[in-house]
Design a protein around this motif. Structure first.
Motif, PDB file in Angstrom:
ATOM      1  N   GLU A  32     -10.883  36.197 -15.674  1.00  0.00           N
ATOM      2  CA  GLU A  32     -11.189  37.051 -14.527  1.00  0.00           C
ATOM      3  C   GLU A  32     -12.034  38.248 -14.949  1.00  0.00           C
ATOM      4  OE1 GLU A  32      -8.767  40.049 -11.614  1.00  0.00           O
ATOM      5  OE2 GLU A  32      -7.856  38.076 -11.962  1.00  0.00           O
ATOM      6  N   GLN A  33     -11.677  38.868 -16.067  1.00  0.00           N
ATOM      7  CA  GLN A  33     -12.446  40.011 -16.558  1.00  0.00           C
ATOM      8  C   GLN A  33     -13.850  39.594 -17.001  1.00  0.00           C
ATOM      9  OE1 GLN A  33      -9.511  41.227 -19.427  1.00  0.00           O
ATOM     10  NE2 GLN A  33      -8.814  42.923 -18.130  1.00  0.00           N
ATOM     11  N   MET A  34     -14.003  38.390 -17.552  1.00  0.00           N
ATOM     12  CA  MET A  34     -15.326  37.896 -17.934  1.00  0.00           C
ATOM     13  C   MET A  34     -16.248  37.801 -16.717  1.00  0.00           C
ATOM     14  SD  MET A  34     -15.944  37.180 -21.201  1.00  0.00           S
ATOM     15  CE  MET A  34     -17.196  35.892 -21.235  1.00  0.00           C
ATOM     16  N   ARG A  35     -15.667  37.621 -15.538  1.00  0.00           N
ATOM     17  CA  ARG A  35     -16.461  37.443 -14.314  1.00  0.00           C
ATOM     18  C   ARG A  35     -16.660  38.740 -13.508  1.00  0.00           C
ATOM     19  NH1 ARG A  35     -16.902  31.864 -13.975  1.00  0.00           N
ATOM     20  NH2 ARG A  35     -15.116  30.689 -14.739  1.00  0.00           N
ATOM     21  N   VAL A  36     -16.086  39.830 -13.951  1.00  0.00           N
ATOM     22  CA  VAL A  36     -16.184  41.098 -13.221  1.00  0.00           C
ATOM     23  C   VAL A  36     -17.594  41.682 -13.333  1.00  0.00           C
ATOM     24  CG1 VAL A  36     -15.440  43.530 -13.244  1.00  0.00           C
ATOM     25  CG2 VAL A  36     -13.748  41.705 -13.403  1.00  0.00           C
ATOM     26  N   ARG A  37     -18.104  42.101 -12.178  1.00  0.00           N
ATOM     27  CA  ARG A  37     -19.315  42.943 -12.123  1.00  0.00           C
ATOM     28  C   ARG A  37     -18.845  44.264 -11.520  1.00  0.00           C
ATOM     29  NH1 ARG A  37     -24.468  40.653  -9.349  1.00  0.00           N
ATOM     30  NH2 ARG A  37     -25.376  42.366 -10.525  1.00  0.00           N
ATOM     31  N   PRO A  38     -18.544  45.261 -12.359  1.00  0.00           N
ATOM     32  CA  PRO A  38     -17.960  46.498 -11.846  1.00  0.00           C
ATOM     33  C   PRO A  38     -18.845  47.233 -10.838  1.00  0.00           C
ATOM     34  CG  PRO A  38     -17.887  46.444 -14.239  1.00  0.00           C
ATOM     35  CD  PRO A  38     -18.703  45.279 -13.803  1.00  0.00           C
ATOM     36  N   ARG A  39     -20.143  47.056 -10.995  1.00  0.00           N
ATOM     37  CA  ARG A  39     -21.107  47.619 -10.046  1.00  0.00           C
ATOM     38  C   ARG A  39     -22.235  46.608  -9.898  1.00  0.00           C
ATOM     39  NH1 ARG A  39     -21.459  52.394 -13.781  1.00  0.00           N
ATOM     40  NH2 ARG A  39     -23.595  51.649 -14.049  1.00  0.00           N
ATOM     41  N   LEU A  79     -21.362  23.209 -18.432  1.00  0.00           N
ATOM     42  CA  LEU A  79     -21.330  24.613 -18.043  1.00  0.00           C
ATOM     43  C   LEU A  79     -21.191  24.786 -16.532  1.00  0.00           C
ATOM     44  CD1 LEU A  79     -24.083  25.927 -20.468  1.00  0.00           C
ATOM     45  CD2 LEU A  79     -21.700  26.719 -20.431  1.00  0.00           C
ATOM     46  N   GLY A  80     -21.578  23.757 -15.780  1.00  0.00           N
ATOM     47  CA  GLY A  80     -21.464  23.819 -14.330  1.00  0.00           C
ATOM     48  C   GLY A  80     -22.549  24.650 -13.672  1.00  0.00           C
ATOM     49  N   ILE A  81     -23.711  24.717 -14.334  1.00  0.00           N
ATOM     50  CA  ILE A  81     -24.821  25.504 -13.797  1.00  0.00           C
ATOM     51  C   ILE A  81     -26.040  24.603 -13.603  1.00  0.00           C
ATOM     52  CG2 ILE A  81     -24.023  27.666 -14.793  1.00  0.00           C
ATOM     53  CD1 ILE A  81     -26.145  27.275 -17.019  1.00  0.00           C
ATOM     54  N   GLN A 101     -19.733  30.513 -11.127  1.00  0.00           N
ATOM     55  CA  GLN A 101     -19.645  29.065 -11.326  1.00  0.00           C
ATOM     56  C   GLN A 101     -19.576  28.615 -12.781  1.00  0.00           C
ATOM     57  OE1 GLN A 101     -23.210  27.958  -9.207  1.00  0.00           O
ATOM     58  NE2 GLN A 101     -24.381  27.686 -11.069  1.00  0.00           N
ATOM     59  N   ILE A 102     -20.002  29.428 -13.738  1.00  0.00           N
ATOM     60  CA  ILE A 102     -20.083  28.951 -15.119  1.00  0.00           C
ATOM     61  C   ILE A 102     -18.694  28.701 -15.705  1.00  0.00           C
ATOM     62  CG2 ILE A 102     -20.125  31.213 -16.277  1.00  0.00           C
ATOM     63  CD1 ILE A 102     -22.547  29.968 -17.921  1.00  0.00           C
ATOM     64  N   ASP A 103     -18.564  27.620 -16.455  1.00  0.00           N
ATOM     65  CA  ASP A 103     -17.310  27.290 -17.126  1.00  0.00           C
ATOM     66  C   ASP A 103     -17.216  28.142 -18.395  1.00  0.00           C
ATOM     67  OD1 ASP A 103     -15.836  25.611 -19.352  1.00  0.00           O
ATOM     68  OD2 ASP A 103     -15.069  24.924 -17.416  1.00  0.00           O
TER      69      ASP A 103
END
Length: 196
Positions: A32-39, A79-81, A101-103
């Motif tokens: 989940e943190q790998m996918r975060v875009r804080p801004r 990778l699912g891309i 979407q990336i694995d």
């Protein structure tokens, strides 16, 4: 010296450096943190890892070594891309979509595979492989494979004629290091601090 510096840009599995910039940037975080875009003006850790890996793969293999990159249709499917480029010029919605979407397990495998391949390539270099300039034909070959995406025209002009050793270090070391700094910003802004 290049290999020591390269180890600092990759996971401990690639270069044996448990305190590498890559370990501090990408270890100790959840998916989940790998996918975060804080801004909206910041990329995710997942996007940064993908971008760094793709750039190194394209430049070291296709442009400098004249060989096929690690990335192929099998990696793309895993990778699912659906992208072959390395993301320069992507829009914010495109960054968000790739991030979603990336694995991530496969992404870590791919980045390690790229790092290991780079180390093999550099270990096999003869003195003349460090010399000379980047050939325009090699850059055109990468462009024809879809490596440069939205910035094709700019990048096809940027690399030819540059010293090979400078491009190798520029992409595999300095480019990665800059994005590791960006990863630290993402981790701080996202509230999950730095790793290791």
């Amino acid at each position: 010296m290049f290999l020591d510096q390269h180890a600092a840009m990759h996971s401990a599995a690639v270069g044996g450096n448990k305190m590498s910039a890559a370990e501090r940037a990408f270890a100790g975080v959840t998916d989940e943190q790998m996918r975060v875009r804080p801004r909206e003006d910041l990329n995710s850790l997942a996007w940064l890892m993908w971008h760094i890996a793709r750039a190194e793969d394209i430049i070291v293999n296709t442009v400098l070594s004249g060989r096929a990159p690690v990335f192929d249709d099998t990696w793309m499917k895993r990778l699912g891309i659906g992208r072959r480029d390395f993301g320069t010029g992507m829009t914010s919605p495109e960054v968000t979509e790739l991030t979603r979407q990336i694995d991530l397990a496969t992404l870590r495998e791919y980045r390690d595979a790229v790092g290991l391949r780079t180390r093999d390539v550099v270990k096999s270099f003869k003195p003349q492989d460090w010399e000379g300039q980047v050939a325009a034909e090699a850059v055109e070959r990468a462009a024809a494979d879809g490596a440069f995406g939205a910035r094709r025209e700019m990048l096809v002009k940027a690399f030819p004629g540059r010293p090979r050793a400078a491009v190798l270090s520029g992409i595999a070391l300095f480019h990665s290091a800059g994005h590791m700094g960006e990863a630290a910003t993402v981790r701080t802004a996202g509230g999950f601090g730095t790793g290791v």
